[in-house]
Scaffold this motif. Structure first.
Motif, short mmCIF file in Angstrom:
data_model
loop_
_atom_site.label_atom_id
_atom_site.label_comp_id
_atom_site.label_asym_id
_atom_site.label_seq_id
_atom_site.Cartn_x
_atom_site.Cartn_y
_atom_site.Cartn_z
N GLU A 152 39.56 35.44 31.84
CA GLU A 152 39.42 34.45 32.92
C GLU A 152 38.97 34.79 34.03
N THR A 153 40.19 36.15 34.27
CA THR A 153 39.11 36.61 35.89
C THR A 153 38.62 37.88 36.75
N THR A 154 38.00 37.53 37.74
CA THR A 154 37.63 38.48 37.82
C THR A 154 37.55 39.94 37.96
N THR A 155 38.90 40.41 38.07
CA THR A 155 39.54 41.05 38.11
C THR A 155 39.92 42.04 36.41
N GLY A 156 40.30 40.92 35.90
CA GLY A 156 40.65 41.44 34.42
C GLY A 156 38.67 41.61 33.26
N TRP A 219 33.22 36.17 45.64
CA TRP A 219 32.69 34.31 45.20
C TRP A 219 34.28 33.89 45.99
N CYS A 220 35.45 34.40 45.76
CA CYS A 220 36.25 33.66 46.41
C CYS A 220 36.62 33.81 48.38
N GLY A 221 35.81 35.15 48.33
CA GLY A 221 35.82 35.13 49.81
C GLY A 221 35.16 34.37 51.18
N CYS A 238 35.26 41.24 56.52
CA CYS A 238 35.48 42.56 56.03
C CYS A 238 34.85 42.85 55.11
N GLU A 239 33.62 44.41 54.63
CA GLU A 239 32.93 44.32 53.42
C GLU A 239 32.75 45.92 53.51
N VAL A 240 32.40 46.45 52.02
CA VAL A 240 32.34 47.05 51.96
C VAL A 240 31.07 46.99 51.16
N LEU A 243 25.16 44.45 51.14
CA LEU A 243 24.41 42.69 51.06
C LEU A 243 25.26 41.72 51.19
N ARG A 244 26.52 42.01 50.59
CA ARG A 244 27.70 41.28 50.85
C ARG A 244 27.84 41.09 52.29
N ALA A 245 27.45 41.65 53.13
CA ALA A 245 28.14 42.22 54.76
C ALA A 245 27.19 41.14 55.16
N GLY A 273 39.88 42.39 45.57
CA GLY A 273 40.25 43.01 43.73
C GLY A 273 40.21 44.48 44.18
N ASP A 274 40.26 44.57 45.09
CA ASP A 274 40.70 46.18 45.61
C ASP A 274 42.24 46.81 46.07
N CYS A 275 42.54 48.23 46.52
CA CYS A 275 43.85 48.53 46.40
C CYS A 275 43.64 48.63 48.27
N ASN A 294 47.28 37.11 50.12
CA ASN A 294 47.07 38.18 49.50
C ASN A 294 45.78 36.35 48.23
N SER A 295 44.60 37.18 47.89
CA SER A 295 44.58 35.80 47.32
C SER A 295 43.48 36.28 46.06
N GLY A 296 44.05 37.53 46.02
CA GLY A 296 43.06 38.18 45.12
C GLY A 296 44.84 38.68 43.38
N VAL A 341 48.34 33.76 46.90
CA VAL A 341 48.89 33.19 47.73
C VAL A 341 48.73 31.59 47.22
N ASN A 342 47.86 31.26 47.13
CA ASN A 342 47.24 29.88 46.30
C ASN A 342 48.25 28.83 45.23
N LEU A 343 48.62 30.07 43.96
CA LEU A 343 49.38 30.28 42.96
C LEU A 343 50.84 30.08 43.60
N1 LIG Z 1 43.40 33.19 43.81
C1 LIG Z 1 42.78 32.49 43.13
O1 LIG Z 1 43.44 32.00 41.79
C2 LIG Z 1 41.50 33.33 42.06
C3 LIG Z 1 40.85 33.13 41.72
C4 LIG Z 1 39.46 33.62 40.75
C5 LIG Z 1 39.42 35.09 41.02
N2 LIG Z 1 40.57 35.96 42.07
C6 LIG Z 1 40.30 37.26 42.76
O2 LIG Z 1 39.95 37.28 43.40
C7 LIG Z 1 39.91 38.59 43.56
C8 LIG Z 1 37.75 38.22 44.55
O3 LIG Z 1 37.22 38.03 42.88
P1 LIG Z 1 35.37 37.17 43.46
O4 LIG Z 1 35.24 37.16 42.31
O5 LIG Z 1 35.66 36.82 44.80
O6 LIG Z 1 35.18 39.08 42.80
P2 LIG Z 1 33.87 39.38 43.70
O7 LIG Z 1 33.42 40.79 42.95
O8 LIG Z 1 33.04 38.99 43.82
O9 LIG Z 1 34.27 39.79 45.15
C9 LIG Z 1 35.34 40.41 45.94
C10 LIG Z 1 34.35 41.37 47.06
O10 LIG Z 1 34.98 42.25 47.46
C11 LIG Z 1 34.63 43.57 48.48
N3 LIG Z 1 35.54 44.93 48.37
C12 LIG Z 1 35.86 45.33 47.99
N4 LIG Z 1 36.49 46.17 47.84
C13 LIG Z 1 36.64 46.00 49.20
C14 LIG Z 1 37.25 46.26 50.77
N5 LIG Z 1 37.52 47.91 50.61
N6 LIG Z 1 36.85 46.10 52.17
C15 LIG Z 1 36.34 44.55 51.95
N7 LIG Z 1 35.69 44.07 50.83
C16 LIG Z 1 35.78 44.77 49.60
C17 LIG Z 1 33.33 43.19 47.08
O11 LIG Z 1 32.53 44.25 47.27
C18 LIG Z 1 33.54 42.06 46.68
O12 LIG Z 1 32.34 41.32 47.52
C19 LIG Z 1 39.45 39.45 42.33
O13 LIG Z 1 40.68 40.34 42.46
C20 LIG Z 1 40.00 38.14 41.80
O14 LIG Z 1 40.18 38.22 39.68
C21 LIG Z 1 41.44 35.12 42.60
#
Ligand SMILES: NC(=O)c1ccc[n+]([C@@H]2O[C@H](COP(=O)([O-])OP(=O)(O)OC[C@H]3O[C@@H](n4cnc5c(N)ncnc54)[C@H](O)[C@@H]3O)[C@@H](O)[C@H]2O)c1
Length: 420
Positions: A152-156, A219-221, A238-240, A243-245, A273-275, A294-296, A341-343
């Motif tokens: 279901e999710t990006t991290t997975g 997509w979430c940010g 804040c981005e790494v 392109l996204r920045a 999705g990072d630590c 956090n919402s990752g 945080v959303n859940l």
């Molecule tokens: N809260 C929710 O209900 C919910 C819903 C969907 C996804 N998620 C989770 O949210 C997270 C993000 O999902 P997404 O779909 O936006 O992923 P994504 O891959 O589209 O975006 C993640 C972004 O974070 C950036 N990034 C990575 N490391 C970084 C760092 N150290 N500093 C700054 N930026 C950094 C990446 O460059 C990328 O642009 C994932 O863990 C995903 O599983 C949560």
């Protein structure tokens, strides 16, 4: 009632049922699939093990799977995301084995995964890859009989691709997250709205005029930044990824390194999705009263052990809001224990967006039941027909009609000779 379950209180089932019915009214595509599955029974006899956030929307998905003939067992995909009344309803009324309690500790969380695995699933349905990973690590003997998995999710999906690359993935998995009708809507508009919802419920702060730092412009940010600005906040990203920045800058947000944002911001949201995105060196320079959340997917984006280590005392000042008092007298607030945080502090995404995500899950489960045996041990995209069908059904449910190409237009678009 099902005999195998671990939920907080079965007495909550009635209130769960009312809320599940209510969210079902906002899930027209899933309702339509429930009718179709009840007739066609595409999942007859298939055992599905699901590890998902146990919310009202998930309960609606469970009903569709069961209507399709599946035997389903469910556990939580995060210790803080369970809605206890929903878990009770699933055990009492839908009569499926469900193992989920809001606030369960890590040991219980993993025991609950084991309880689902004990039902010998043939399809895994994950949100964050914990079920797939536990099956591979602890139950390799079960892997050959798996038809496939759904994620279901990006991290997975990131973790699954890493497994695939290292040759460690033992059965096919469909990356539901990567369907356009999933991440373009759920991750952006769902996370965008529900993350703000969680922050506001936890803190009751005014967003207008507040300096909000969004770490990660995926997509979430993008969704969170867009909604925060819509409520009058000034947003820094804040981005790494360059392109996204760049995209964030051209969308009109400030862009700066997290070291600078740490001094500037009032409210910080991580969605990378990072630590260790926010860590000691950042806490050291934050303003008194800074709010972190956090919402990752995992609770590793904010270095909570470091924050705890720096704190003289920690106290819960509101539900899901912990105040860390630092030795220099500054207070830093952490929401939802650094988990989604959303859940943790709200109810997750609204039903009308989960309608599309879970329609993909249901249709992909039927696809795996049909085709799983012939697929390779790879991460697959959602078949295009499924993605397009979900979009078509959602538009129809919203009462929106669109144009179709005329024969002349079709010919023109297939041509390369005509010009000025
Ligand atoms: N809260 C929710 O209900 C919910 C819903 C969907 C996804 N998620 C989770 O949210 C997270 C993000 O999902 P997404 O779909 O936006 O992923 P994504 O891959 O589209 O975006 C993640 C972004 O974070 C950036 N990034 C990575 N490391 C970084 C760092 N150290 N500093 C700054 N930026 C950094 C990446 O460059 C990328 O642009 C994932 O863990 C995903 O599983 C949560």
């Amino acid at each position: 009632m099902v005999t195998s379950y671990d939920v907080k209180d079965l007495g909550l089932a009635e209130s769960g049922g009312l809320r599940i019915e209510y969210s079902g009214h906002h899930m027209p595509v899933l309702r339509l699939l429930a009718e179709r599955f009840a007739k066609e029974k595409p999942l007859t006899g298939v055992r599905i093990g699901a590890c998902l956030h146990v919310t009202t929307e998930t309960a609606n998905l469970m009903q569709v799977l069961k209507a399709g003939g599946a035997e389903v067992a469910l556990c939580a995909s995060n210790p803080l995301s369970t809605q206890d009344d929903v878990a009770a309803w699933l055990a009492v009324v839908l009569e499926i084995p469900v193992f989920a309690i809001k606030g369960e500790d890590n040991d219980t969380y993993y025991q609950h995964l084991e309880s689902v695995i004990a039902t010998a699933p043939q399809i895994s349905m994950d949100d964050g890859c914990d079920l797939v990973f536990t099956l591979h690590e602890k139950h390799p003997e079960m892997l050959p009989s798996m038809l496939g998995g759904l994620e279901e999710t990006t991290t997975g999906v990131i973790r699954l691709r890493a497994m695939e690359k290292r040759g460690a993935l033992a059965y096919p998995v469909v990356a539901v997250n990567d369907a356009d009708t999933k991440h373009l809507f759920d991750n952006r508009y769902g996370t965008g709205q529900s993350t703000i919802d969680g922050i506001v419920r936890a803190t009751n702060i005014l967003l207008a005029g507040r300096k909000v730092v969004v770490c990660g412009y995926g997509w979430c940010g993008r969704g969170v930044a867009m909604r925060a600005r819509g409520m009058g906040a000034v947003v820094a990203v804040c981005e790494v990824d360059p392109l996204r920045a760049l995209e964030a800058a051209m969308d009109g947000h400030l862009v700066m390194p997290v070291a600078d944002a740490a001094r500037w911001g009032d409210l910080f949201v991580t969605l990378t999705g990072d630590c260790a995105v926010l860590r000691r060196e950042h806490f050291e320079v934050m303003k008194d009263g800074a709010v972190l959340c956090n919402s990752g997917h995992f609770d590793v984006e904010i270095d909570i052990p470091a924050l705890r280590d720096m704190a003289q005392s920690v106290r819960r000042v509101r539900p899901m809001t912990d105040e860390f008092l630092l030795s220099d007298g500054r207070r830093i607030y952490l929401l939802g224990e650094g988990r989604l945080v959303n859940l943790a502090a709200a109810e997750g995404h609204p039903a009308s967006v989960m309608d599309m995500s879970f329609a993909n899950q249901a249709l992909c489960a039927a696809y795996l039941a049909r085709e799983g045996g012939s697929l390779e041990r790879r991460v697959y995209r959602v078949p295009q027909e499924i993605d397009s069908e979900v979009a078509r059904l959602k538009l129809a449910a919203m009462g929106i009609t669109i144009d179709a190409l005329t024969p002349e237009q079709e010919k023109y678009l297939a041509d390369y000779q005509s010009g000025t």
